[in-house]
Design a protein around this motif. Structure first.
Motif, short mmCIF file in Angstrom:
data_model
loop_
_atom_site.label_atom_id
_atom_site.label_comp_id
_atom_site.label_asym_id
_atom_site.label_seq_id
_atom_site.Cartn_x
_atom_site.Cartn_y
_atom_site.Cartn_z
N ASN A 18 0.83 -1.21 0.00
CA ASN A 18 0.00 0.00 0.00
C ASN A 18 0.86 1.26 0.00
O ASN A 18 0.56 2.24 -0.70
CB ASN A 18 -0.93 0.00 1.21
N ILE A 19 1.93 1.24 0.77
CA ILE A 19 2.84 2.39 0.80
C ILE A 19 3.50 2.59 -0.55
O ILE A 19 3.62 3.73 -1.04
CB ILE A 19 3.89 2.19 1.91
N CYS A 20 3.91 1.50 -1.17
CA CYS A 20 4.54 1.61 -2.51
C CYS A 20 3.56 2.16 -3.53
O CYS A 20 3.93 2.99 -4.37
CB CYS A 20 5.06 0.24 -2.94
N CYS A 21 2.30 1.73 -3.45
CA CYS A 21 1.29 2.25 -4.38
C CYS A 21 1.05 3.74 -4.15
O CYS A 21 0.95 4.52 -5.11
CB CYS A 21 -0.02 1.47 -4.22
N SER A 22 0.95 4.14 -2.89
CA SER A 22 0.71 5.55 -2.57
C SER A 22 1.86 6.44 -3.01
O SER A 22 1.65 7.57 -3.45
CB SER A 22 0.48 5.71 -1.06
N ALA A 23 3.09 5.93 -2.88
CA ALA A 23 4.26 6.73 -3.24
C ALA A 23 4.51 6.76 -4.74
O ALA A 23 5.03 7.75 -5.27
CB ALA A 23 5.49 6.20 -2.51
N SER A 24 4.17 5.67 -5.43
CA SER A 24 4.47 5.60 -6.86
C SER A 24 3.40 6.23 -7.74
O SER A 24 3.68 6.60 -8.88
CB SER A 24 4.66 4.14 -7.28
N GLY A 25 2.17 6.39 -7.23
CA GLY A 25 1.11 7.00 -8.02
C GLY A 25 1.43 8.40 -8.52
O GLY A 25 1.34 8.67 -9.73
N PRO A 26 1.83 9.32 -7.64
CA PRO A 26 2.20 10.66 -8.11
C PRO A 26 3.39 10.66 -9.06
O PRO A 26 3.44 11.43 -10.02
CB PRO A 26 2.52 11.42 -6.82
N ASN A 52 -3.48 5.85 -9.16
CA ASN A 52 -3.52 5.44 -7.76
C ASN A 52 -4.60 4.38 -7.52
O ASN A 52 -4.35 3.37 -6.83
CB ASN A 52 -3.78 6.66 -6.88
N ALA A 53 -5.79 4.59 -8.07
CA ALA A 53 -6.87 3.61 -7.88
C ALA A 53 -6.53 2.28 -8.54
O ALA A 53 -6.78 1.21 -7.96
CB ALA A 53 -8.17 4.17 -8.45
#
Length: 248
Positions: free
Chosen positions: A148-156, A190-191
């Motif tokens: 989840n952290i990797c997804c949140s950081a990589s989205g932007p 992100n989604a």
């Protein structure tokens, strides 16, 4: 290319003009400096530039201060992210669709602001560190929270790279169009990233297919709200700077 005698003639003319101006002002020491400058060979350069990269001196303290400031900004922005996430749960509790999806999600703006203000790498690092701090408040499995952290950081980061590849320029922070396009790219990426990870490692979070739409809308509303606030702050700051310059 002009011949050498023409360049020397222009230099002499310029030197005579400086001498006349210095005599009128009563200044004599600058003539020698200008004479040396105008009669130097055209291929000369500062030898000190070869001793250090970018011509910096060994004793220059600029890189050390720069690194300290960067480290401080990364720490500050990494703290803002979990604080905003917790505050968003209190302020916009009425907009929660599920424990992990809200129709107004301000941390989406913080993630974008990290990469826009600090840069892609430092901003991604700040979001990742903030996610690590935020993970301490939840009782999730290590693998799930890490992904989840990797997804949140990589989205932007992904959305910013797509924007630069498509428009071939940087984002204008005062352009609503640029911020809107970047926000839409970020919300979609992100989604998609989160739901792909949940479908593999934690299917219990996939309650209904329409929650993808709710997550996209929540990121869009939260990021746009934050973007409008950021634009307002930038314009106010510029107005204050202009007023101060006019007073000086």
């Amino acid at each position: 290319m002009r011949p050498p005698h023409a360049c020397r003639k222009n230099a002499v003319t310029r030197l005579n003009y400086l001498e006349r101006g210095d005599k009128r002002r009563g200044v004599g020491h600058s003539v020698t400096i200008e004479k040396h400058r105008f009669f130097e060979p055209f291929d000369t350069h500062d030898a000190r530039a070869d001793t250090q990269p970018w011509g910096r001196s060994k004793m220059s303290p600029v890189p050390e201060r720069f690194d300290r400031m960067n480290a401080l900004l990364i720490i500050v922005f990494s703290l803002i992210y979990p604080i905003t996430h917790i505050a968003n749960g209190w302020i916009f509790e009425f907009a929660e669709v599920s424990p992990h999806i809200s129709l107004i999600y301000l941390p989406a703006f913080v993630r974008l602001a990290n990469v826009l203000v600090l840069g892609p790498l430092k901003g991604t690092l700040a979001t990742f560190m903030g996610g690590l701090l935020l993970a301490q408040t939840y009782d999730a499995a290590f693998l799930v929270s890490s992904l989840n952290i990797c997804c949140s950081a990589s989205g932007p980061l992904i959305s910013l790279c797509i924007f630069k590849m498509y428009s071939r320029r940087n984002v204008h922070l005062t352009s609503i169009k640029d911020l809107g396009v970047l926000t839409l790219m970020y919300a979609l990426s992100n989604a998609v990233l989160h739901h792909l990870v949940w479908s593999v490692v934690d299917p219990s979070k996939l309650s209904e297919p329409i929650q993808v739409v709710w997550m996209v809308l929540g990121d869009i509303f939260g990021a746009l709200l934050g973007a409008y606030l950021m634009k307002w702050c930038i314009l106010k700051y510029r107005q204050v700077q202009v007023s101060r310059n006019l007073q000086d």
